[in-house]
Design a protein around this motif. Structure first.
Motif, PDB file in Angstrom:
ATOM      1  N   MET A 178       0.579  -1.364  -0.036  1.00 55.39           N
ATOM      2  CA  MET A 178       0.015  -0.046   0.018  1.00 55.39           C
ATOM      3  C   MET A 178       0.890   1.469  -0.029  1.00 55.39           C
ATOM      4  N   THR A 179       0.715   2.168  -0.987  1.00 59.66           N
ATOM      5  CA  THR A 179       1.538   3.449  -0.990  1.00 59.66           C
ATOM      6  C   THR A 179       1.264   4.260   0.249  1.00 59.66           C
ATOM      7  N   ALA A 180       2.161   5.091   0.590  1.00 59.18           N
ATOM      8  CA  ALA A 180       2.161   6.138   1.561  1.00 59.18           C
ATOM      9  C   ALA A 180       1.532   7.137   1.242  1.00 59.18           C
ATOM     10  N   ILE A 181       1.280   7.351  -0.113  1.00 57.37           N
ATOM     11  CA  ILE A 181       0.704   8.722  -0.571  1.00 57.37           C
ATOM     12  C   ILE A 181      -0.914   8.574  -0.709  1.00 57.37           C
ATOM     13  N   THR A 182      -1.532   9.023  -0.030  1.00 50.99           N
ATOM     14  CA  THR A 182      -2.994   8.927   0.046  1.00 50.99           C
ATOM     15  C   THR A 182      -3.414  10.006  -0.980  1.00 50.99           C
ATOM     16  N   PRO A 183      -4.823   9.727  -1.414  1.00 52.57           N
ATOM     17  CA  PRO A 183      -5.239  10.629  -2.293  1.00 52.57           C
ATOM     18  C   PRO A 183      -5.507  12.049  -2.011  1.00 52.57           C
ATOM     19  N   LEU A 184      -5.720  12.394  -0.719  1.00 50.23           N
ATOM     20  CA  LEU A 184      -5.889  13.746  -0.234  1.00 50.23           C
ATOM     21  C   LEU A 184      -4.858  14.066   0.803  1.00 50.23           C
ATOM     22  N   GLU A 185      -3.681  13.632   0.663  1.00 50.99           N
ATOM     23  CA  GLU A 185      -2.463  14.046   1.414  1.00 50.99           C
ATOM     24  C   GLU A 185      -1.923  15.235   1.430  1.00 50.99           C
ATOM     25  N   LEU A 186      -2.158  15.995   0.280  1.00 54.01           N
ATOM     26  CA  LEU A 186      -1.778  17.222  -0.064  1.00 54.01           C
ATOM     27  C   LEU A 186      -2.967  18.327   0.098  1.00 54.01           C
ATOM     28  N   VAL A 187      -4.145  17.661   0.216  1.00 53.41           N
ATOM     29  CA  VAL A 187      -5.249  18.492   0.200  1.00 53.41           C
ATOM     30  C   VAL A 187      -5.745  18.576   1.517  1.00 53.41           C
ATOM     31  N   HIS A 188      -6.009  17.793   2.217  1.00 56.88           N
ATOM     32  CA  HIS A 188      -6.622  17.593   3.575  1.00 56.88           C
ATOM     33  C   HIS A 188      -5.939  18.594   4.516  1.00 56.88           C
ATOM     34  N   LYS A 189      -6.628  19.435   5.219  1.00 56.86           N
ATOM     35  CA  LYS A 189      -5.868  20.473   6.079  1.00 56.86           C
ATOM     36  C   LYS A 189      -6.669  20.160   7.713  1.00 56.86           C
ATOM     37  N   LYS A 190      -5.773  19.996   8.667  1.00 54.87           N
ATOM     38  CA  LYS A 190      -6.210  19.959  10.064  1.00 54.87           C
ATOM     39  C   LYS A 190      -6.474  21.261  10.740  1.00 54.87           C
ATOM     40  N   GLY A 191      -7.366  21.349  11.501  1.00 55.84           N
ATOM     41  CA  GLY A 191      -7.791  22.697  12.128  1.00 55.84           C
ATOM     42  C   GLY A 191      -9.081  22.836  12.261  1.00 55.84           C
ATOM     43  N   THR A 192      -9.658  24.018  12.475  1.00 57.60           N
ATOM     44  CA  THR A 192     -11.049  24.356  12.741  1.00 57.60           C
ATOM     45  C   THR A 192     -11.251  25.422  11.696  1.00 57.60           C
ATOM     46  N   PHE A 193     -12.304  25.281  11.112  1.00 58.80           N
ATOM     47  CA  PHE A 193     -12.587  26.108   9.806  1.00 58.80           C
ATOM     48  C   PHE A 193     -14.081  26.447   9.928  1.00 58.80           C
ATOM     49  N   GLY A 194     -14.428  27.678   9.291  1.00 55.39           N
ATOM     50  CA  GLY A 194     -15.800  27.952   9.003  1.00 55.39           C
ATOM     51  C   GLY A 194     -16.385  28.942  10.260  1.00 55.39           C
ATOM     52  N   ASP A 195     -17.838  28.705  10.296  1.00 57.03           N
ATOM     53  CA  ASP A 195     -18.286  29.366  11.609  1.00 57.03           C
ATOM     54  C   ASP A 195     -18.419  28.457  12.993  1.00 57.03           C
ATOM     55  N   HIS A 196     -17.169  28.457  13.380  1.00 56.88           N
ATOM     56  CA  HIS A 196     -16.881  27.786  14.692  1.00 56.88           C
ATOM     57  C   HIS A 196     -16.846  28.484  16.093  1.00 56.88           C
ATOM     58  N   HIS A 197     -16.991  29.943  15.962  1.00 61.06           N
ATOM     59  CA  HIS A 197     -16.693  30.803  17.056  1.00 61.06           C
ATOM     60  C   HIS A 197     -17.864  30.663  18.002  1.00 61.06           C
ATOM     61  N   LYS A 198     -17.338  30.415  19.186  1.00 60.54           N
ATOM     62  CA  LYS A 198     -18.373  30.286  20.270  1.00 60.54           C
ATOM     63  C   LYS A 198     -19.082  29.074  20.349  1.00 60.54           C
ATOM     64  N   LYS A 199     -18.555  28.173  19.398  1.00 59.89           N
ATOM     65  CA  LYS A 199     -19.359  26.542  19.570  1.00 59.89           C
ATOM     66  C   LYS A 199     -18.545  25.638  20.161  1.00 59.89           C
ATOM     67  N   ASN A 200     -18.983  24.786  20.829  1.00 65.48           N
ATOM     68  CA  ASN A 200     -18.197  23.732  21.367  1.00 65.48           C
ATOM     69  C   ASN A 200     -17.729  22.844  20.415  1.00 65.48           C
ATOM     70  N   GLU A 201     -16.459  22.665  20.596  1.00 68.63           N
ATOM     71  CA  GLU A 201     -15.632  21.749  19.571  1.00 68.63           C
ATOM     72  C   GLU A 201     -16.150  20.727  19.231  1.00 68.63           C
ATOM     73  N   GLU A 202     -16.454  19.921  20.211  1.00 66.40           N
ATOM     74  CA  GLU A 202     -17.276  18.534  20.367  1.00 66.40           C
ATOM     75  C   GLU A 202     -18.592  18.680  19.348  1.00 66.40           C
ATOM     76  N   ASP A 203     -19.253  19.590  19.421  1.00 71.15           N
ATOM     77  CA  ASP A 203     -20.465  19.557  18.658  1.00 71.15           C
ATOM     78  C   ASP A 203     -20.208  19.985  16.954  1.00 71.15           C
ATOM     79  N   LEU A 204     -19.001  20.152  16.585  1.00 70.26           N
ATOM     80  CA  LEU A 204     -18.594  20.416  15.471  1.00 70.26           C
ATOM     81  C   LEU A 204     -18.615  19.389  14.335  1.00 70.26           C
ATOM     82  N   LEU A 205     -18.804  19.645  13.318  1.00 68.90           N
ATOM     83  CA  LEU A 205     -18.538  18.527  12.240  1.00 68.90           C
ATOM     84  C   LEU A 205     -17.182  17.949  12.136  1.00 68.90           C
ATOM     85  N   GLN A 206     -16.719  16.837  11.830  1.00 71.23           N
ATOM     86  CA  GLN A 206     -15.448  16.381  11.815  1.00 71.23           C
ATOM     87  C   GLN A 206     -15.271  15.936  10.260  1.00 71.23           C
TER      88      GLN A 206
END
Lengths: 195, 88
Positions: free
Chosen positions: A1-29
């Protein structure tokens, strides 16, 4: 199995969009599902073999539209008449399938490298999918699957959990980047965490 | 939104389907002598009716199966769908 996955260079980790004042556990993942073994099985139309006695990893082939048979490691998705996708974490799945399904009656193809898989998890996951897909997601239940489109991109939707809703979304590898941007863009309204 | 009942998957949006042509056209028999006129009719001649029309459709984003549809071309009402091996 190759180490290069289809979204390796695209997928970004972190919090995005309208997340302010929202509980992180309730956000989409949103995450990329990596290193899945994806095997397509087609039972030849002219084959007279009965499927009743054939199991893969102890699972029978689902014979009805949108049905999935599953255990902890493996899911068999109905993908059309006499056509299934086996999604497994078991590295020996291809050999196991070949032992059970002979090449006189079945066409077996390893398509693990040809799909990008995005997982979206959270209580608003259905709402995100509704933005781009015409399928009636209100009737979608746990362990249902369906082929459909999302903003014109052909996808396969697999609902692996419903508390909270967790969808595995399969698309052709070459559409992966475009599809990922469609999904993350649709999720901005709710706020999401890239995992 | 136009919905089409796939004989395999059930009702789905038209976005998932692709039109596949007139289902009433019959290909000339294999092995038989075919005149230019017959071949021309098969390849090009279509009735293009206003009203009921038998068509092929392909569930291209779903189960990838071909099937037949009886549709009114003026109202887009779909009366019946059937598998290829079934009568419409």
């Amino acid at each position: 199995m190759t180490a290069i996955t289809p979204l390796e260079l695209v997928h970004k980790k972190g919090t995005f969009g309208d997340h302010h004042k929202k509980n992180e556990e309730d956000l989409l993942q949103i995450s990329e599902v990596k290193y899945l073994n994806i095997i397509q099985i087609v039972h030849y139309k002219k084959s007279t073999l009965q499927l009743n006695n054939i199991t893969v990893e102890g699972l029978k082939f689902p014979l009805e539209s949108s049905k999935v048979s599953f255990n902890k490691q493996t899911r068999i998705l109905w993908n059309g008449p006499k056509t299934w996708l086996v999604i497994s974490l078991n590295e020996n799945i291809l050999n196991n399938i070949r032992e059970k399904c002979d090449d006189k009656n079945f066409a077996i193809t390893d398509i693990s490298h040809s799909r990008a898989v995005v997982q979206i998890k959270g209580f608003q996951a259905r709402e995100v999918l509704k933005k781009g897909s015409p399928i009636n997601l209100n009737e979608f239940e746990k362990d249902n699957c369906a082929g459909t489109v999302f903003h014109g991109v052909t996808i396969l939707v697999d609902l692996i959990n419903d508390n909270p809703d967790t969808f595995n979304l399969f698309t052709l590898r070459s559409f992966g980047e475009s599809f990922y941007h469609h999904i993350t863009d649709a999720a901005l309204e709710f706020g999401y965490v890239g995992v | 939104m136009l919905e089409i009942k796939c004989p395999y998957c059930g009702k789905r949006s038209q976005n998932e389907f692709s039109y596949g042509g007139d289902a009433a056209v019959k290909r000339p028999e294999l092995g038989k002598e075919v005149s230019d006129k017959e071949w021309d009719n098969f390849v090009y001649l279509r009735k293009n009716p206003r009203g009921n029309h038998r068509e092929f459709w392909h569930h291209v984003a779903g189960c990838r199966q071909w099937f037949k549809v009886l549709r009114d071309t003026s109202t887009h009402e779909i009366f019946k769908t059937a598998r290829l091996d079934e009568e419409l």
